[in-house]
Motif scaffolding. Structure first.
Motif, PDB file in Angstrom:
ATOM      1  N   GLN A  44      -1.077  -4.241   2.233  1.00  0.00           N
ATOM      2  CA  GLN A  44      -2.695  -3.777   2.651  1.00  0.00           C
ATOM      3  C   GLN A  44      -2.738  -5.028   3.601  1.00  0.00           C
ATOM      4  N   GLY A  45      -4.185  -4.573   4.142  1.00  0.00           N
ATOM      5  CA  GLY A  45      -4.396  -5.262   5.682  1.00  0.00           C
ATOM      6  C   GLY A  45      -5.090  -6.624   5.377  1.00  0.00           C
ATOM      7  N   ASP A  46      -5.251  -6.995   3.994  1.00  0.00           N
ATOM      8  CA  ASP A  46      -5.864  -8.232   3.632  1.00  0.00           C
ATOM      9  C   ASP A  46      -5.098  -9.343   3.156  1.00  0.00           C
ATOM     10  N   VAL A  47      -3.755  -9.058   3.353  1.00  0.00           N
ATOM     11  CA  VAL A  47      -2.597 -10.210   2.814  1.00  0.00           C
ATOM     12  C   VAL A  47      -2.763 -11.307   4.030  1.00  0.00           C
ATOM     13  N   ALA A  48      -2.924 -12.530   3.534  1.00  0.00           N
ATOM     14  CA  ALA A  48      -3.154 -13.744   4.149  1.00  0.00           C
ATOM     15  C   ALA A  48      -2.057 -14.442   4.671  1.00  0.00           C
TER      16      ALA A  48
ATOM     17  N   THR B  80      -0.777 -16.968   2.132  1.00  0.00           N
ATOM     18  CA  THR B  80      -0.109 -16.246   0.910  1.00  0.00           C
ATOM     19  C   THR B  80       1.215 -15.768   1.413  1.00  0.00           C
TER      20      THR B  80
ATOM     21  N   LYS C 183       0.802  -1.144   0.045  1.00  0.00           N
ATOM     22  CA  LYS C 183      -0.122   0.030  -0.061  1.00  0.00           C
ATOM     23  C   LYS C 183       0.832   1.143   0.170  1.00  0.00           C
TER      24      LYS C 183
END
Length: 195
Positions: free
Chosen positions: A155-159, A162, A86
């Protein structure tokens, strides 16, 4: 860390100093130029028998395919990793530039290797190529590792799964390149096969 000139967070300030779109656009440009330079190095055969002349140039076409594949895979990994970002900071920009330094050097290393296949300096040329690719791969791994450590740049939604999968992929890739470089010292044709 606070920036004394703005009173704000230094990392946020530095992110604005290097927008992510510029970070990626510059990187994409270097990858594209490196691939373009590879094809420009391919010789145009001359002579009476075009097919025979083309077959004589097999090392150049092999080098092109190997390097194109490496640059293409590196670009895909780079795009995936930076797609999670980000923002960036100076350390991420520095690691990215070092990665691109060795990507941009690849057309030279490719030309060096293919022009020495079967010659007395084959071992050195294949080794130089392998070291170039290994360092580029390691630098890409270090960039990824830095971004993972600095989760605020992602970004906050990176697992986590992953990140773990990408980390495993980078370790395997670096391991293969390290084995290939070691083979270059003993059996350059085997190293070329691994490349």
């Amino acid at each position: 860390m606070t920036d004394p000139t703005t009173g704000g967070d230094r990392r946020t300030h530095l992110s604005r100093a290097l927008p992510l779109d510029r970070f990626n656009a510059f990187s994409d440009g270097v990858f594209a130029i490196a691939i373009t330079l590879l094809v420009l190095e391919l010789p145009v055969p001359t002579g009476d028998d075009l097919l025979a002349s083309l077959l004589e140039e097999w090392p150049e076409f092999l080098g092109y395919l190997i390097s194109f594949a490496f640059i293409g895979m590196s670009w895909m990994t780079h795009a995936r990793v930076t797609g999670f970002m980000k923002g960036g900071d100076t350390a991420a920009a520095g690691l990215n530039l070092l990665t691109l330094l060795f990507i941009a050097l690849l057309p030279f290393a490719t030309s060096l290797m293919v022009s020495n296949i079967g010659g007395p300096d084959e071992r050195v040329a294949v080794l130089v190529y392998g070291i170039n690719v290994l360092i580029a791969s390691v630098m890409l791994t270090l960039l990824m590792a830095y971004l993972v450590r600095q989760r605020t740049l992602l970004q906050g939604d990176v697992a986590d799964e992953t990140v773990a999968a990408l980390t495993r992929q980078r370790r395997i890739s670096n391991g293969v390149w390290l084995v290939a470089v070691a083979c270059a010292l003993i059996a350059p044709p085997v190293a070329i096969g691994l490349y």
